[in-house]
Design a protein around this motif. Sequence first.
Motif, short mmCIF file in Angstrom:
data_model
loop_
_atom_site.label_atom_id
_atom_site.label_comp_id
_atom_site.label_asym_id
_atom_site.label_seq_id
_atom_site.Cartn_x
_atom_site.Cartn_y
_atom_site.Cartn_z
N GLY A 162 1.16 -1.27 -0.24
CA GLY A 162 0.18 -0.02 -0.15
C GLY A 162 0.65 1.34 0.38
N THR A 163 0.32 2.47 -0.12
CA THR A 163 1.43 3.53 -0.39
C THR A 163 0.77 4.71 0.88
N ALA A 164 1.32 5.55 1.91
CA ALA A 164 0.52 6.57 2.57
C ALA A 164 0.53 8.37 1.38
N ALA A 165 -0.72 8.61 1.87
CA ALA A 165 -0.65 9.35 0.61
C ALA A 165 -0.45 11.10 2.02
N VAL A 166 -0.71 11.10 2.96
CA VAL A 166 -0.84 12.78 3.84
C VAL A 166 -0.25 11.09 5.23
N GLY A 167 0.64 11.77 6.18
CA GLY A 167 0.85 11.02 7.75
C GLY A 167 0.97 10.18 7.91
N PRO A 168 1.02 9.78 8.21
CA PRO A 168 0.69 10.45 9.57
C PRO A 168 0.63 11.79 10.45
N LEU A 169 -0.65 12.33 10.93
CA LEU A 169 -0.30 14.05 10.80
C LEU A 169 -1.41 13.80 12.56
N SER A 170 -0.37 14.62 13.61
CA SER A 170 -1.27 14.94 14.50
C SER A 170 -2.50 15.91 14.16
N PHE A 171 -3.51 15.11 15.34
CA PHE A 171 -4.84 16.10 15.08
C PHE A 171 -5.76 16.46 16.11
N PRO A 172 -4.53 16.93 18.19
CA PRO A 172 -5.39 16.53 18.80
C PRO A 172 -7.00 16.35 18.53
N PRO A 173 -7.57 14.70 19.03
CA PRO A 173 -6.81 14.14 20.72
C PRO A 173 -6.67 12.80 20.01
N GLY A 174 -6.66 13.22 18.48
CA GLY A 174 -5.37 11.84 17.26
C GLY A 174 -4.76 11.87 16.95
N ARG A 175 -4.36 10.80 15.64
CA ARG A 175 -3.72 11.37 14.83
C ARG A 175 -4.15 10.90 13.69
N ALA A 176 -4.14 11.03 12.25
CA ALA A 176 -4.64 10.80 10.90
C ALA A 176 -3.42 10.64 10.15
N ALA A 177 -4.10 9.44 9.22
CA ALA A 177 -3.54 9.38 7.47
C ALA A 177 -4.09 8.45 6.39
N LEU A 178 -4.00 9.11 5.29
CA LEU A 178 -4.98 8.59 4.25
C LEU A 178 -3.85 7.85 3.77
N LEU A 179 -4.45 6.84 3.49
CA LEU A 179 -3.11 5.68 2.43
C LEU A 179 -4.89 4.90 1.38
N ALA A 180 -3.50 4.95 0.97
CA ALA A 180 -4.57 3.05 -0.80
C ALA A 180 -3.52 2.25 -0.14
N ASP A 181 -4.90 1.03 -0.56
CA ASP A 181 -4.60 -0.15 -0.74
C ASP A 181 -3.80 -0.53 -1.96
N ARG A 182 -3.22 -1.05 -2.46
CA ARG A 182 -2.18 -2.26 -3.79
C ARG A 182 -2.83 -2.49 -4.57
N ASP A 183 -4.23 -2.10 -4.70
CA ASP A 183 -4.85 -2.06 -5.54
C ASP A 183 -5.72 -0.16 -5.92
N GLY A 184 -4.74 0.49 -4.87
CA GLY A 184 -5.34 2.01 -5.70
C GLY A 184 -6.30 2.42 -4.50
N ALA A 185 -7.62 1.70 -3.67
CA ALA A 185 -8.72 2.48 -3.00
C ALA A 185 -8.31 3.29 -1.72
N THR A 186 -8.73 4.37 -1.95
CA THR A 186 -8.41 5.63 -0.96
C THR A 186 -9.53 5.15 0.86
N PHE A 187 -8.18 5.20 1.80
CA PHE A 187 -9.32 4.92 3.38
C PHE A 187 -7.85 5.74 3.92
N GLY A 188 -8.93 6.18 4.89
CA GLY A 188 -8.04 6.44 6.27
C GLY A 188 -8.13 5.98 7.15
N ILE A 189 -6.93 6.56 8.30
CA ILE A 189 -6.55 5.50 9.63
C ILE A 189 -6.99 6.98 10.07
N TRP A 190 -7.69 6.20 11.82
CA TRP A 190 -7.29 7.32 12.60
C TRP A 190 -6.81 6.79 13.88
N GLN A 191 -6.06 7.09 15.07
CA GLN A 191 -5.88 6.59 16.36
C GLN A 191 -6.03 8.07 17.58
#
Length: 269
Positions: A107-136
């Motif tokens: 997969g690829t990481a388009a943006v992040g992880p970046l801090s956005f209190p109260p957590g952290r986020a990143a925008l990713l793409a899987d190996r077929d190119g579908a985009t999704f985000g993660i949140w901690q």
Amino acid sequence: MNHNAPVSGEPRRRDVVSTHSVFGAPCWVSLTSRDLEATQDFYSAVLGWRWRDAKLGEHFRIALADGVPVAGIAAVAAMWQMAVAWTPYFAVPDADVAVARARERGGTAAVGPLSFPPGRAALLADRDGATFGIWQGELVGNWEAWRRAAPTFVRLHTRNAFDSAIFYGEVLGWASGQPGCCEVEYEAGEVVLRSQGDVVARIDSGAVEAAPDPSVRPHWQIHFAVNDVPGCARAAEKHGGSVLSEDETEAILRDADGAQFTVTSRRAR
């Protein structure tokens, strides 16, 4: 990246849930837009949403359904040269670990992880190119209220459902046996993800990686629960959107900006 979603500025509450106790499940959805006012008008007409400001500034809004925050809108598509699209965010206990796992698995990481209190986020793409985000971090407001008021589920249209399920399972900790993790099942020809017994995501095969039509390429589709599918379809057409397909229980729509989403009858859930 639309970071307004999980950090919506909800007051701190005793029932706030953290991604350290609930992880791997969809926890928010966000939309990139070119025109914030037009986008608000469209979704108000189609889904009956109301709006409030987000803490991240004038380019961001929070959508409310019956007073519950359900989605984030960010007018950054033109400013950040991003595609107009709906994106699901998945809860993870550690954003850095999830990004590293995604990269290790193609997969690829388009943006992040970046801090956005109260957590952290990143925008990713899987190996077929579908985009999704993660949140901690803390999940918006009352997570159970969001689950009831927000999307019915999210669906990944992809090249190979089983291959994708392995990718997401390893990145997001599905079926890991840890408390709070999601369970993966196979039903009626598709992979089904359950969180606390509820269906929260589905994965099906058939999308083509190099297809010219975005609706055919691998992508995550957001399904919103509504009371009147035909009424939503007519409202979408009246306010500059389009109907890609429609029956009594479900309609695939495009908003006036081109973002695709699905409305699903509450009675058919």
